[in-house]
Enzyme design. Structure first.
Site, short mmCIF file in Angstrom:
data_model
loop_
_atom_site.label_atom_id
_atom_site.label_comp_id
_atom_site.label_asym_id
_atom_site.label_seq_id
_atom_site.Cartn_x
_atom_site.Cartn_y
_atom_site.Cartn_z
N PRO A 98 46.53 41.37 44.68
CG PRO A 98 48.65 40.38 44.79
CD PRO A 98 47.68 41.00 43.84
CD GLU A 126 56.79 41.50 39.54
OE1 GLU A 126 56.83 40.26 39.71
OE2 GLU A 126 56.82 42.32 40.47
NE ARG A 164 26.27 31.87 46.67
CZ ARG A 164 25.83 30.64 46.81
NH1 ARG A 164 26.01 29.74 45.87
NH2 ARG A 164 25.19 30.27 47.91
CG ASP A 179 20.90 35.97 51.70
OD1 ASP A 179 21.88 36.54 52.22
OD2 ASP A 179 20.54 36.17 50.53
N1 SAM Z 1 52.93 42.34 42.16
C1 SAM Z 1 51.53 42.33 41.90
C2 SAM Z 1 50.79 43.10 43.01
O1 SAM Z 1 51.28 43.16 44.11
O2 SAM Z 1 49.67 43.55 42.72
C3 SAM Z 1 51.00 40.90 41.82
C4 SAM Z 1 51.21 40.29 40.51
S1 SAM Z 1 50.41 38.75 40.32
C5 SAM Z 1 51.72 37.67 39.97
C6 SAM Z 1 49.62 38.90 38.77
C7 SAM Z 1 48.20 39.34 38.82
O3 SAM Z 1 47.39 38.31 39.40
C8 SAM Z 1 47.88 40.57 39.61
O4 SAM Z 1 48.13 41.74 38.87
C9 SAM Z 1 46.40 40.41 39.91
O5 SAM Z 1 45.59 40.86 38.85
C10 SAM Z 1 46.27 38.89 40.02
N2 SAM Z 1 46.23 38.41 41.42
C11 SAM Z 1 47.18 37.70 42.03
N3 SAM Z 1 46.82 37.38 43.28
C12 SAM Z 1 45.60 37.91 43.48
C13 SAM Z 1 44.70 37.94 44.58
N4 SAM Z 1 44.98 37.35 45.73
N5 SAM Z 1 43.53 38.58 44.42
C14 SAM Z 1 43.22 39.21 43.25
N6 SAM Z 1 44.03 39.20 42.18
C15 SAM Z 1 45.21 38.56 42.29
#
Ligand code: SAM
Length: 221
Positions: A98, A126, A164, A179
């Site tokens: 995230p 985590e 896509r 596009d």
């Molecule tokens: N504490 C972690 C961090 O800040 O990266 C987030 C942990 S989250 C509970 C578990 C996993 O979900 C992450 O390691 C990531 O791979 C995925 N994830 C969660 N939200 C995401 C987002 N908005 N975009 C991409 N991957 C996401």
């Protein structure tokens, strides 16, 4: 385009990839999607893929070694493989997070043009031991400003959005609405819809066949 997904939950992809446009893209070999599960390469007794975080805190962290082992297998194996993609293999590694760079259409287009193989590492708990990012030189990518429980949904979004952009995946490249002039407001038959006694009409301009005016309308709606 070859997608290589490192995930401890490969089954969650089955339904989406097994239907509709994604299914056809795979069967017509426009894309390939392969899965690699860290649990299959763990060295410990219970196939554990996570451990407690250094420095303390809640939750567990995905261990680096199984992920790195899979990443190395993919990059080595794929280079030798005879697959129906003729271009020289070029790899891009993405770790989903995230906190990563924001994923959008432009990002999808650029990656599709530059690379033949995308390795997507899905986090859980985590997140992932940061040494994975250092060793694989991955880019951290986020699909939006919210926290999911795992990277699998994010990986699916990326696979769909990048696919896509590949010629032939949508059948007709004119279908790629990003596009051409398109509107988020759209209508189909009937021209007049009656709901609870009230009439709802299709905007007149869309029914008059003047494409210049229709494009104008679409730019503004
Ligand atoms: N504490 C972690 C961090 O800040 O990266 C987030 C942990 S989250 C509970 C578990 C996993 O979900 C992450 O390691 C990531 O791979 C995925 N994830 C969660 N939200 C995401 C987002 N908005 N975009 C991409 N991957 C996401």
């Amino acid at each position: 385009m070859n997608f290589h997904i490192i995930t401890i939950f490969p089954n969650v992809f089955d339904s989406y990839l097994g239907d509709s446009i994604m299914k056809r893209a795979i069967s017509e070999e426009k894309i390939s999607v392969q899965f690699y599960n860290p649990r299959t390469v763990t060295k410990n007794k219970h196939n554990k893929v996570d451990d407690i975080p250094y420095g303390g805190g809640p939750g567990m962290v995905m261990m680096a070694e199984p992920i790195i082992e899979l990443w190395e297998t993919i990059t080595k194996k794929t280079l030798l493989e005879k697959v129906p993609f003729t271009k020289k293999r070029r790899f891009k590694t993405i770790v989903l997070s995230p906190g990563g760079v924001g994923f959008d259409t432009q990002y999808a287009k650029t990656i599709v043009q530059k690379y033949t193989d995308i390795i997507i590492i899905c986090g859980r708990y985590e997140g992932i031991d940061s040494r994975v990012i250092q060793i694989t030189q991955a880019e951290l990518v986020s699909i939006g400003n919210y926290v999911l429980t795992g990277g699998e949904l994010a990986a699916m979004v990326i696979i769909d959005s990048m696919s896509r952009q590949i010629d032939g995946v949508l059948g007709n490249s004119n279908s790629r609405e990003e596009d051409r002039i398109s509107s988020h407001e759209m209508y189909t038959r009937p021209a007049e819809l009656i709901h609870k006694g009230k009439k709802y009409h299709v905007p007149k301009v869309l029914m008059e066949g003047n494409h210049k005016l229709i494009d104008e309308w679409r730019k503004n709606h």
